[in-house]
Design a protein around this motif. Sequence first.
Motif, mmCIF file in Angstrom:
data_model
loop_
_atom_site.group_PDB
_atom_site.id
_atom_site.type_symbol
_atom_site.label_atom_id
_atom_site.label_comp_id
_atom_site.label_asym_id
_atom_site.label_seq_id
_atom_site.Cartn_x
_atom_site.Cartn_y
_atom_site.Cartn_z
ATOM 1 N N LEU A 14 0.834 -1.204 0.000
ATOM 2 C CA LEU A 14 0.000 0.000 0.000
ATOM 3 C C LEU A 14 0.867 1.251 0.000
ATOM 4 O O LEU A 14 0.534 2.256 -0.665
ATOM 5 C CB LEU A 14 -0.911 -0.014 1.231
ATOM 6 N N LEU A 15 1.989 1.212 0.716
ATOM 7 C CA LEU A 15 2.913 2.338 0.711
ATOM 8 C C LEU A 15 3.548 2.521 -0.661
ATOM 9 O O LEU A 15 3.716 3.659 -1.137
ATOM 10 C CB LEU A 15 3.986 2.122 1.773
ATOM 11 N N LEU A 62 2.191 1.794 -3.484
ATOM 12 C CA LEU A 62 1.187 2.327 -4.391
ATOM 13 C C LEU A 62 0.830 3.780 -4.076
ATOM 14 O O LEU A 62 0.505 4.552 -4.997
ATOM 15 C CB LEU A 62 -0.080 1.461 -4.334
ATOM 16 N N SER A 63 0.870 4.149 -2.809
ATOM 17 C CA SER A 63 0.462 5.499 -2.425
ATOM 18 C C SER A 63 1.575 6.523 -2.637
ATOM 19 O O SER A 63 1.285 7.693 -2.943
ATOM 20 C CB SER A 63 0.031 5.512 -0.957
ATOM 21 N N VAL A 87 1.630 8.503 -5.966
ATOM 22 C CA VAL A 87 0.526 9.457 -6.074
ATOM 23 C C VAL A 87 0.827 10.725 -5.283
ATOM 24 O O VAL A 87 0.645 11.853 -5.772
ATOM 25 C CB VAL A 87 -0.792 8.805 -5.587
ATOM 26 N N VAL A 88 1.303 10.553 -4.050
ATOM 27 C CA VAL A 88 1.627 11.722 -3.224
ATOM 28 C C VAL A 88 2.792 12.494 -3.829
ATOM 29 O O VAL A 88 2.796 13.742 -3.831
ATOM 30 C CB VAL A 88 1.948 11.266 -1.788
ATOM 31 N N LEU A 100 2.498 11.023 3.542
ATOM 32 C CA LEU A 100 2.229 9.596 3.358
ATOM 33 C C LEU A 100 1.517 9.010 4.572
ATOM 34 O O LEU A 100 0.614 8.174 4.427
ATOM 35 C CB LEU A 100 3.540 8.845 3.097
ATOM 36 N N THR A 148 -2.069 9.993 4.415
ATOM 37 C CA THR A 148 -2.780 9.262 3.365
ATOM 38 C C THR A 148 -3.044 7.818 3.761
ATOM 39 O O THR A 148 -4.149 7.292 3.592
ATOM 40 C CB THR A 148 -1.969 9.310 2.056
ATOM 41 N N LEU A 149 -2.018 7.166 4.302
ATOM 42 C CA LEU A 149 -2.144 5.750 4.650
ATOM 43 C C LEU A 149 -3.162 5.520 5.761
ATOM 44 O O LEU A 149 -3.866 4.502 5.751
ATOM 45 C CB LEU A 149 -0.786 5.189 5.078
ATOM 46 N N GLU A 185 -6.537 5.327 4.281
ATOM 47 C CA GLU A 185 -6.661 4.096 3.504
ATOM 48 C C GLU A 185 -6.855 2.890 4.419
ATOM 49 O O GLU A 185 -7.668 2.005 4.130
ATOM 50 C CB GLU A 185 -5.420 3.924 2.621
#
Length: 285
Positions: free
Chosen positions: A115-116, A118-119, A122-123, A227, A230-231, A234
């Motif tokens: 997940l990190l 993938l994120s 984007v960030v 991050l 964001t995480l 999620e």
Amino acid sequence: MRGGEWPSVRALLRQGQPRISGCMWLVLLAPCTWFAVLPLMLCYSYARSARVRAHRLYPRTHGAVDDRHVTRVQKVRAWTAAAMSLLLLAVYGKPEDVAEVQEQYMMRLVVTPPLLLLSAPVVIAVLFRWASAQTRSAMRVRVRAALRSAGWYVGAVTAVPLLGGAIVLLGQNRTPSSASPGAVPWLILAAALPLAWLLFFVGFATGPAIRTGFNTAAVHAALPALLTGTLVWEFAAISLLAGGLPPGPPVIQALAVIGGPASVTAVVWWEISRLRTRYGVALRA
């Protein structure tokens, strides 16, 4: 052993002396110790090599700026969240809720690295959009180091099941057409040695890689905070879809679902405001 660098096998055998003593050589050369000492020495060497590589790729520094006040507030928020979760389970929880919490904890351990990965792009793309042209050129150079460290982790995680599957296939097929039966144990050993090193590397690298966001702090000082913010949302969505609402009345459920991510977001924006006011870190052009 936990914080500093691990000594080499030679340094361990010397025990602070200029060279290895004769008594130690007698112990090492005794046939009865080969099956016990040599595997331990080999295992330690592999673990030390993987640990050194992991710590070189992912230094322990969480961000580009070491702000003790932010670290203290983050720890207080984390311990408060843990205490509130335990209180919620103690008051409203059932035995199946405790088992579900354990399952979600293991799920987060597995889901966090991908997940990190993938994120983070984007960030970083959003920061590129906000930043000035001069900041973009500096960030573009630093992204390569973060991509290299992420590539190491992805490659290690990908190679582990491939080597494990190869060992299983070699063990099931003792007489492959391309090799003699006597070569199969050597092929298994050739696959098991790098597999052991990769397992040690993934074990030592996962924690530092997650804490540093795969060295994204080198790209921009505010990236670890962004991050994290964001995480946490999620994870809140994943936990809600996978496990449903937490136990308790509707008001308590809503506070439990929103309170954790909201408190993390508040700490994140406070950290970013300190980066802007005290250290001159700019998010926008």
